[in-house]
Design an enzyme around this catalytic site. Structure first.
Site, mmCIF file in Angstrom:
data_model
loop_
_atom_site.group_PDB
_atom_site.id
_atom_site.type_symbol
_atom_site.label_atom_id
_atom_site.label_comp_id
_atom_site.label_asym_id
_atom_site.label_seq_id
_atom_site.Cartn_x
_atom_site.Cartn_y
_atom_site.Cartn_z
ATOM 1 N N LYS A 177 8.363 26.157 11.489
ATOM 2 C CA LYS A 177 7.169 26.893 11.062
ATOM 3 C C LYS A 177 5.968 25.980 11.327
ATOM 4 C CE LYS A 177 3.898 28.710 8.531
ATOM 5 N NZ LYS A 177 2.881 27.844 9.187
ATOM 6 N N GLU A 252 7.372 14.782 3.094
ATOM 7 C CA GLU A 252 6.489 13.785 3.711
ATOM 8 C C GLU A 252 5.072 14.224 3.428
ATOM 9 O OE1 GLU A 252 7.388 11.037 4.981
ATOM 10 O OE2 GLU A 252 9.530 11.365 5.184
ATOM 11 N N CYS A 286 -1.452 10.721 8.256
ATOM 12 C CA CYS A 286 -0.969 10.566 6.877
ATOM 13 C C CYS A 286 -0.963 9.108 6.440
ATOM 14 C CB CYS A 286 0.419 11.158 6.743
ATOM 15 S SG CYS A 286 1.560 10.502 7.975
ATOM 16 N N GLU A 385 -7.101 11.260 -0.770
ATOM 17 C CA GLU A 385 -6.887 11.332 0.676
ATOM 18 C C GLU A 385 -7.991 12.201 1.276
ATOM 19 O OE1 GLU A 385 -3.676 13.757 2.315
ATOM 20 O OE2 GLU A 385 -3.146 12.074 3.605
#
Ligand code: NAD
Length: 486
Positions: A177, A252, A286, A385
């Site tokens: 996906k 993750e 990330c 973040e």
């Protein structure tokens, strides 16, 4: 690519150019132009994809093949990726905005995953366990079943390969996906799998919205395992969906990775690494090293050098391979610009938020990089973040202070340490709460051989290396009682 390119949904051998959730558009973030449209899956296509994957896993030839034969097909996938690297890299740069060299890295790294796990496919040994006389006992590793891969937009091709290669090596069938922002190269991936001879239904592609197709897939009882890469809030939703049928997940998630720079470091070597750590793909990585803890005696010199470096950076469309491309979208640009305001509140912002003036950049999601000084580690700019090119620079006096600051974060993905003193490097590294520690480095290039994953809110489970295979395997124990007759 042009507007008429339609990225389909692929279930088994069926290629569906329409989905029951309509049509989506993918935009080149450098120009705002549509580069492709894609079929958005709804319930009907999700059912078809799960049925195709189930059939391939439960009754298809993959599990009956000898492991080395599976490995050969995985190797072939890697070879085809390298043969098509120019085409895939250009498409990736147009779809995601990343500089061409980073797209080439993506393709090369993806090929490495297939080489690595292709080589591992016939080495998935179990254990022999001593139970004493008259007993034999051993374990076998079996594919876990249908594995769902939910992919973010920052490194779509590479992140598909990172999860799908070990899943296939372990004997699983997969459903991919992709993000609705970057559907283009996922289709290239599936076409390569088919060309390499992967049996029917083993790799299925479900494009669509996360809140529709992603959610339906994550809740589907025909899915046995989920590998999710993305943000913390979405990850939490996926975990709830997975809990509804009690399946395991590899998570993750995000990061706010620290770099620790000691005064004894070789700055000519360290500063380019530190700059690359927060500027690569416009900071949309990330494990970006976005908090720099720097020994106070060199703080001003380091800020001056980094500032000079980011001032001279060129911006441009990914296909032109500039120093820095655009952010993924104009809406993400607004999110990042909000952090420039937060940076000014929490400290002082050096360069950043000044809108690039070149006419060629006017329709793109471009921002300039920024350095934040004078903000401490408890401020919003140092804790959240951002997924943009902003580095917060924080001075420290002692190694303990640097360690405490680095660990004082909701995240724990990776960390960098820069020093010429190996005792100091290893002592600090052993105290950091992160999944990877880099000493005088921050990446090795095509790094597929060793595990990657986070502590704390950065997630759990491990990608890459032989460790990644565990997520895609069941362990079965077989015991035989064989007393000597008579
Ligand atoms: P995101 O969380 O918005 O989306 C990730 C994926 O989840 C997309 O495919 C999206 O369509 C899908 N999704 C959205 N809602 C869903 C739902 N309810 N159910 C199922 N799926 C759903 O993330 P993003 O903005 O695409 O990517 C950026 C984030 O990814 C950052 O936080 C970054 O740190 C993280 N990331 C982590 C790693 C890692 O390896 N740790 C790597 C890359 C990116």
């Amino acid at each position: 690519m042009n507007e008429r390119v339609i990225i389909p949904i692929v279930v088994g051998t069926k290629v569906l150019s329409e989905g029951s959730d309509g049509i989506g558009q993918s935009v080149d973030p450098a120009t705002g132009e549509v580069v492709a449209t894609f079929a958005r899956a709804g319930e009907a296509e999700v059912e078809m994809a799960v049925a195709a994957a189930r059939e391939a896993f439960d009754n298809g030839p993959w599990r009956r093949m000898r492991p080395f034969e599976r490995g050969r097909i995985l190797h072939r996938i890697g070879e085809l990726m390298l043969q098509k690297r120019d085409e895939i890299a250009r498409k990736e740069s147009m779809d995601s905005g990343k500089p061409l060299r980073d797209s080439y890295w993506e393709v090369d790294c993806s090929a490495r995953f297939f080489e690595f796990y292709g080589g591992a496919a016939d080495k998935l040994h179990g254990n022999s366990i001593p139970l004493g006389p008259d007993w034999s006992d051993w374990t076998v590793k079996e594919g876990i079943g249908v594995s769902l891969h939910i992919i973010p937009w920052n490194y779509p091709f590479q992140l598909i390969a990172r999860g799908v290669a070990p899943a296939l090596a372990a004997g699983c069938a997969v459903i991919i996906k992709p993000s609705a922002d970057t559907p283009v190269t996922a289709y290239e991936f599936v076409k390569i799998c088919q060309e390499a001879g992967l049996p029917e239904g083993l790799v299925n592609l479900v494009n669509g919205r996360g809140s529709v197709a992603g959610d339906l897939l994550a809740r589907h009882k025909g899915v046995d395992q989920i590998t999710f890469t993305g943000s913390v809030p979405t990850g939490e939703r996926v975990l709830v969906a997975a809990a509804s049928h009690a399946i395991p997940c590899n998570m993750e998630l995000g990061g706010k990775s620290p770099q620790i720079l000691f005064a004894d470091a070789d700055l000519d070597r360290s500063l380019p690494i530190i700059a690359g750590g927060f500027l690569t793909h416009c900071g949309q990585v990330c494990n970006a090293g976005t908090r720099l803890f720097v020994e106070r005696s060199i703080h001003d010199k380091v800020v001056e050098k980094l500032h000079a470096r980011i001032k001279s950076m060129t911006l441009g469309a990914g296909v032109e391979d500039p120093d820095m491309g655009p952010l993924i979208s104009r809406s993400h640009k607004s999110d990042v610009e909000r952090y420039y305001d937060i940076a000014r509140k929490d400290g002082e912002l050096l360069l950043g938020a000044d809108v690039p003036t070149a006419a060629a950049l006017a329709n793109g999601a471009f921002v300039r990089p920024g350095l934040v000084v004078g903000a401490n580690n408890s401020t919003q700019i140092a804790r959240e973040e951002i997924f943009g090119p902003i580095l917060t620079v924080i001075p420290f006096d002692t190694a303990s202070e640097a360690i405490d600051g680095a660990n004082d974060s909701p995240f724990g993905l990776v960390a960098g340490i820069h020093t010429s003193n190996i005792d100091k490097a290893l002592g600090v590294g052993s105290r950091l709460q992160v999944g990877q520690v880099w000493i005088n480095s921050f990446g090795v290039g095509l790094d597929v051989e060793f595990p990657f994953g986070g502590y704390k809110l950065s997630g759990y489970g491990r990608e890459k290396g032989l460790e990644a295979l565990a997520a895609y395997q069941q362990v079965k124990n077989i015991a035989i009682h064989h007393p000597l007759p008579g």
